[in-house]
Design a protein around this motif. Structure first.
Motif, short mmCIF file in Angstrom:
data_model
loop_
_atom_site.label_atom_id
_atom_site.label_comp_id
_atom_site.label_asym_id
_atom_site.label_seq_id
_atom_site.Cartn_x
_atom_site.Cartn_y
_atom_site.Cartn_z
N PHE A 160 0.83 -1.20 0.00
CA PHE A 160 0.00 0.00 0.00
C PHE A 160 0.87 1.26 0.00
N TYR A 161 1.85 1.31 0.89
CA TYR A 161 2.61 2.53 1.10
C TYR A 161 3.44 2.92 -0.12
N SER A 162 3.85 1.95 -0.93
CA SER A 162 4.80 2.22 -2.01
C SER A 162 4.20 3.05 -3.14
N PHE A 329 -3.17 -2.29 8.15
CA PHE A 329 -2.91 -1.14 9.02
C PHE A 329 -1.83 -0.28 8.36
N GLN A 330 -2.09 1.02 8.25
CA GLN A 330 -1.14 1.91 7.60
C GLN A 330 -0.88 3.14 8.46
N LEU A 331 0.38 3.47 8.63
CA LEU A 331 0.78 4.59 9.46
C LEU A 331 1.30 5.72 8.57
N PHE A 332 0.99 6.97 8.98
CA PHE A 332 1.44 8.15 8.24
C PHE A 332 2.15 9.12 9.17
N LYS A 333 3.14 9.80 8.62
CA LYS A 333 3.83 10.87 9.34
C LYS A 333 3.40 12.18 8.72
N ILE A 334 2.83 13.10 9.53
CA ILE A 334 2.32 14.38 9.03
C ILE A 334 3.23 15.48 9.56
N LEU A 335 3.79 16.27 8.64
CA LEU A 335 4.80 17.27 8.97
C LEU A 335 4.22 18.68 8.89
#
Length: 784
Positions: A160-162, A329-335
Motif C-alpha cells: 500500500f505505502y509504495s 494497518f497503515q501509518l502516516f507521518k504528518i509534517l
C-alpha cells in the motif's frame, strides 16, 4: 549494450504494428532512437469516448521486461517525443516527472508514476513475451476505473505505502495480529524499537524498525476498552509491564517517545481502502469515511489532548479492509508546513482542531508490514582447495532463500571474491527461510548477507550491487573472470541475463526449487559447450532433451509481490538445494568439470521422467541447440596474418611491456568468409598508454585506414583491433568485449564480425571474433 530492437527485430515489428492499430489506443507519435517510444491516447468508450494521454517507453531489456507506461497531463509534441527517444531510460524518467498525471488510485500506479499492469505467477514455464495489445487492454481497464470506479484486481501483497509520492525512509512498523482486532474502531497504538539500523558501510540512512506492542480504543459499543497484554517481552521499561502502566506512567512514555525508543500514534478504522493522497484535507475526509466534517469530529474527539502544544509532526494510523476484505494497518507521518497560517485561540474545539491541522502540509507514508502467526509461517511449506578458491570471483544473482545460502556456502569455502546482486529488502516473513533473521527487517538483502558472510569468513572480499538486474551492464558490473550463479527463478529475467552472459562468453549456473522444494533443477551454461537458457526453451518447445517437471497443484502460489511469485517450501529442502548447487559450483571452480550440465533432484517419484525413485539425482548433457541465435555460429571464421605484421606488433610491445599499446587492423574477406589481415597500424602519436588502459589515436588510425582503402582500390578495409596487456593474460576483458560488440553493430566500421588480437606482455597473441549479437569465440591465427 546492443539495443533490443537489433536483437529482436520481429518483436519490434509486431509491437510497432500493434501500437498503430490497437482499438484501445490512438497513437499520435512513434519514434525509435536510443529508445523506442510511443505516445498517444487510451480510448475508453462508455457514454462517450474518453481519452487518457499516455507515454509508452520500451527499455533495453525488451522483450523480457514490460514497457513502462506513464499517464500524462496532456499530449506531447512530435519534437518532445523525438527528444525523449534520444535519451537514456533514466534521463527519460527524470525528464517526464513534471508531465506525469498521478491519479492516486491503488494499486496500479507506482510513486514513480509508472503503471503496474501485469503480474505473473509462472516460475518455470519459459519466458513470457507479453505483446502490447494485452498490456493496453489492462491500461484501458485501469483508465475506465476512473470513470466507473471499477478497477482491475490486484494481489494483497502489493504494498500500500509504495504508491504514495512521499514515503518515509526512516521508520518501518511491523504490526502484530491484535492491531487488526475488529472490536476497536479507533484509539491509540504503541510500538517499541526493535532494531536500529545505522547508516554505515552497507546502508545509506539510519532506519528505525518498530514492533507493534499494544493497541486499544473505542469499541463498537462506544465505550473505551483496554487489552490486557504483557509488555515484559518488549523490554520497554521495568515499570511498563502491562497496558495500564502506559497510562499510569505518562512521563516515562513521553521520555521514551522523545528518545525514539517508543512510538505512539492515534488511529482510526475506516470503511474502505483509501486512495493514495497528498493533502491533509484529503486525510481528514478519509477519516470521516468520505465526510470532511465527520473527519474533523473524529480527530477532535480522539486527538485534541495531544495538541495542547502544536508539535512539528505527528503520527496517524488508518485501519481498513483491502480489496480482498482483509484488514491492513497503515501509518502516516504528518509534517508541519514551513509557511503555516496564523493560529487563532478563540475557537470551538472543532474549529481549533481545523486550524491546527491547517498548520500541517506534507504527508509521508510509512512502510508497514503485518506479522502474525499465520503469515510468518506461510513461506515454510571438505573438499575445497583454498589456494584455488581464494583466486576465484563468483557473482550471486539474487540473495533470497536459496541465493543467500549459496553465498554462505561459498564464503565458508573461501571464495576469494563474492559479488552479491539484489535490490530487495528483508521482510519479516523472509526470516523463516532466509540466512538473515528478524533483527534485519527493513535492511537491504545484499548488505545483510554481506555482513553475515563477513562474520563467517573475514578473509574474503564481499561486494554488493543493489541493482535491478534488468539494468545489468556486464562490462561494468561483473569482473572479467567471474562465474555467475543465479537463483532468481524468473524465466524472463534469467532469459535476459542469459542473453548477456552468453554473448560475453561468461559461465553461469542456474538453480531453482520446484514442486514446493521437493524437486530442483540446476543447469550449467558454458557458452559454446552447454545448452544455454534460450536453447532449453527451444528444446522444450520441440519436446526434446528438456525434462519437463510439472508443478504440484497442492503447492500453489501463496502471494505475488510485484511479479515475484512466492510458493511454500521447506527451509530444509531449500538449504539442501542450495548446498548441492554450491557443491557443483565448487567442483567446477576446482577444475573437476563434469561432462554433465543439467541436474534434476526430487524427493518423490516424478511420473514420465527418469526420476522413478524418491531422493534420486538425474544428470544429463544437453548440447547447444542448432537454432539458438546466441550460441550458434553459421560459419566459423579462420584468421590469417603475415609474419611481418605479427612481428611489427610484437616489436611495439617489447618497447615497453608494462604499458598497453595497440592499433587497428585492415585486410579483406575471401570467398569462404575467412579473413586475411594484410596491414596493421601502430597506436599513433596522440595515443594514451597506461598499465590498465589504452586509447588509440583515432585520427591517425582513421587516416591509416583511409589511405589503405584508396591504395587497394577499395579492397582493404577495417577488420578489427589489436592491443597488449601488461601481464601474462591475453584474454579479452569485459570492456574489450563491450567495445567489439558495439563495433559489430555500427555501420561506420563496415563489419559485423570484428576481430580482436590481444598480446600478453611477452608478445603471445590470442584472437577472438565478435559476431553481432552472438557470443564471441577464440580462433587460431594462421601465418601467411
Amino acid at each position: 549494450m546492443i539495443h533490443w530492437f537489433k536483437k529482436h527485430p520481429e518483436f519490434l515489428r509486431q509491437e510497432s504494428t500493434a501500437l498503430s492499430n490497437d482499438l484501445n489506443y490512438r497513437e499520435i507519435h512513434q519514434f525509435r532512437d536510443q529508445l523506442f517510444i510511443s505516445h498517444g491516447n487510451i480510448l475508453v468508450r462508455l457514454n462517450e469516448i474518453h481519452r487518457f494521454p499516455i507515454l509508452i517507453v520500451y527499455s533495453d531489456a525488451t522483450p523480457y521486461r514490460l514497457p513502462l507506461i506513464f499517464p500524462l497531463k496532456h499530449n506531447l509534441h512530435k519534437e518532445e517525443i523525438e527528444q525523449l527517444a534520444s535519451l537514456s531510460l533514466y534521463k527519460v524518467q527524470e525528464t517526464i516527472k513534471p508531465l506525469i498525471l498521478y491519479y492516486y488510485h491503488l494499486r496500479h500506479q507506482n510513486s514513480s508514476g509508472e503503471l503496474c499492469t501485469l503480474e505473473q505467477d509462472s516460475l518455470d514455464n519459459g519466458s513470457s513475451f507479453f505483446g502490447i495489445t494485452t498490456i493496453l487492454q489492462r491500461v484501458r481497464d485501469w483508465c475506465a476505473g476512473h470513470i466507473t470506479n471499477n478497477y482491475p484486481t490486484d494481489s494483497e501483497e502489493v504494498d500500500f505505502y509504495s504508491h504514495f509520492n512521499f514515503i518515509n525512509n526512516e521508520i518501518k512498523l511491523i504490526y502484530p495480529e491484535h492491531f487488526l482486532n475488529d472490536k476497536f474502531l479507533e484509539g491509540d497504538c504503541y510500538a517499541t524499537l526493535y532494531n536500529f539500523v545505522p547508516g554505515g558501510r552497507y546502508f545509506k540512512n539510519d532506519k528505525y524498525l518498530y514492533l507493534g506492542s499494544f493497541l486499544d480504543g473505542i469499541g463498537k459499543s462506544g465505550l473505551f476498552e483496554q487489552v490486557h497484554i504483557n509488555l515484559d517481552r518488549h523490554l520497554i521499561d521495568p515499570k511498563l509491564k502491562t497496558s495500564l502502566d502506559l497510562y499510569n506512567h505518562s512521563e516515562i512514555v513521553n521520555d521514551l517517545i522523545t528518545k525514539k525508543l517508543l512510538l505512539k500514534a492515534h488511529w482510526f478504522q475506516i470503511e474502505n481502502e483509501p486512495k493514495p493522497f497528498q493533502l491533509v484535507n484529503d486525510l481528514i475526509k478519509i477519516v470521516g469515511n468520505g465526510s470532511y466534517d465527520n473527519g474533523i469530529s473524529r480527530i477532535t474527539e480522539r486527538c485534541q489532548s495531544s495538541f495542547k502544544q502544536i508539535p512539528d509532526l505527528f503520527l496517524l494510523g488508518l485501519r481498513f479492509p483491502n480489496r480482498k476484505g482483509i484488514n491492513e494497518f497503515q501509518l502516516f507521518k504528518i509534517l508541519k508546513s514551513d509557511t503555516s497560517p496564523p493560529y487563532i485561540i478563540k475557537f470551538s474545539p472543532k474549529e481549533r482542531m481545523q486550524n491546527i491541522l491547517g498548520q500541517f502540509e506534507k504527508i509521508e507514508a510509512i512502510e508497514c508490514e503485518k506479522i502474525t502467526e499465520t503469515t510468518f509461517h506461510q513461506r515454510n511449506s571438505k573438499i575445497a582447495d583454498y589456494d584455488i578458491l581464494k583466486k576465484v570471483s563468483v557473482n550471486v544473482f539474487g540473495v533470497g532463500a536459496i541465493g543467500s545460502e549459496i553465498a554462505d556456502c561459498m564464503s565458508k569455502a573461501g571464495t576469494g571474491l563474492l559479488t552479491l546482486f539484489d535490490n530487495q529488502t528483508i521482510k519479516a516473513h523472509n526470516a523463516v527461510r532466509h540466512l538473515a533473521g528478524l533483527n534485519h527487517i527493513g535492511e537491504p538483502k545484499v548488505g545483510v548477507v554481506a555482513e553475515i558472510l563477513s562474520n563467517h569468513n573475514p578473509f574474503i572480499t564481499i561486494e554488493t550491487r543493489p541493482l535491478n538486474l534488468y539494468d545489468l551492464d556486464i562490462s561494468q558490473d561483473l569482473y572479467d573472470d567471474s562465474i555467475t550463479v543465479s537463483s532468481l527463478a524468473d524465466d524472463s529475467l534469467e532469459g535476459f541475463i542469459n542473453q548477456q552472459l552468453v554473448i560475453a562468453n561468461k559461465i553461469a549456473f542456474y538453480v531453482r526449487a520446484l514442486r514446493g522444494g521437493k524437486a530442483a533443477r540446476i543447469f550449467r551454461v558454458v557458452p559454446g559447450k552447454d545448452a544455454c537458457f534460450h536453447c532449453l526453451s527451444l528444446y522444450r518447445k520441440e519436446d526434446k532433451e528438456f525434462i519437463e517437471i510439472s508443478e504440484d497443484p497442492s503447492y500453489p502460489t501463496l502471494m505475488n509481490e510485484c511479479n515475484n511469485p512466492i510458493r511454500p517450501a521447506s527451509a530444509a529442502d531449500l538449504k539442501f538445494i542450495a548446498s548441492f548447487t554450491s557443491r557443483l559450483l565448487l567442483e567446477y571452480l576446482q577444475a573437476f568439470e563434469s561432462d554433465q550440465n543439467h541436474w534434476i533432484w526430487s524427493s518423490e517419484v516424478l511420473p514420465n521422467t527418469p526420476i522413478q525413485t524418491p531422493y534420486q539425482f538425474y544428470s544429463q548433457h544437453i548440447s547447444p541447440h542448432p537454432d539458438c541465435y546466441y550460441c550458434h555460429h553459421d560459419n566459423l571464421i579462420n584468421i590469417s596474418i603475415t609474419a611481418e605484421n605479427l612481428a611489427y606488433m610484437q616489436g611495439l610491445i617489447s618497447q615497453n611491456p608494462r604499458m598497453e599499446t595497440g592499433g587497428v587492423m585492415a585486410g579483406y574477406t575471401d570467398e569462404k568468409g575467412n579473413i586475411l589481415i594484410t596491414d596493421v597500424s601502430g597506436p599513433g602519436p596522440k595515443a594514451s598508454h597506461a598499465a590498465t588502459k589504452f586509447e588509440k589515436d583515432v585520427e591517425y588510425c582513421q587516416a591509416f585506414l583511409d589511405e589503405l582503402y584508396i591504395q587497394s582500390q577499395q579492397r582493404k578495409v577495417y577488420v578489427g583491433e589489436w592491443h597488449s596487456h601488461p601481464s601474462s593474460n591475453n584474454n579479452p576483458s569485459g570492456q574489450d568485449i563491450r567495445s567489439l560488440s558495439e563495433i559489430a553493430i555500427q555501420k561506420d566500421y563496415l563489419t559485423d564480425t570484428p576481430i580482436m588480437i590481444i598480446f600478453s606482455n611477452e608478445g603471445i597473441p590470442s584472437c577472438t571474433i565478435h559476431p553481432a549479437g552472438k557470443r564471441y569465440y577464440f580462433t587460431k591465427i594462421e601465418m601467411k
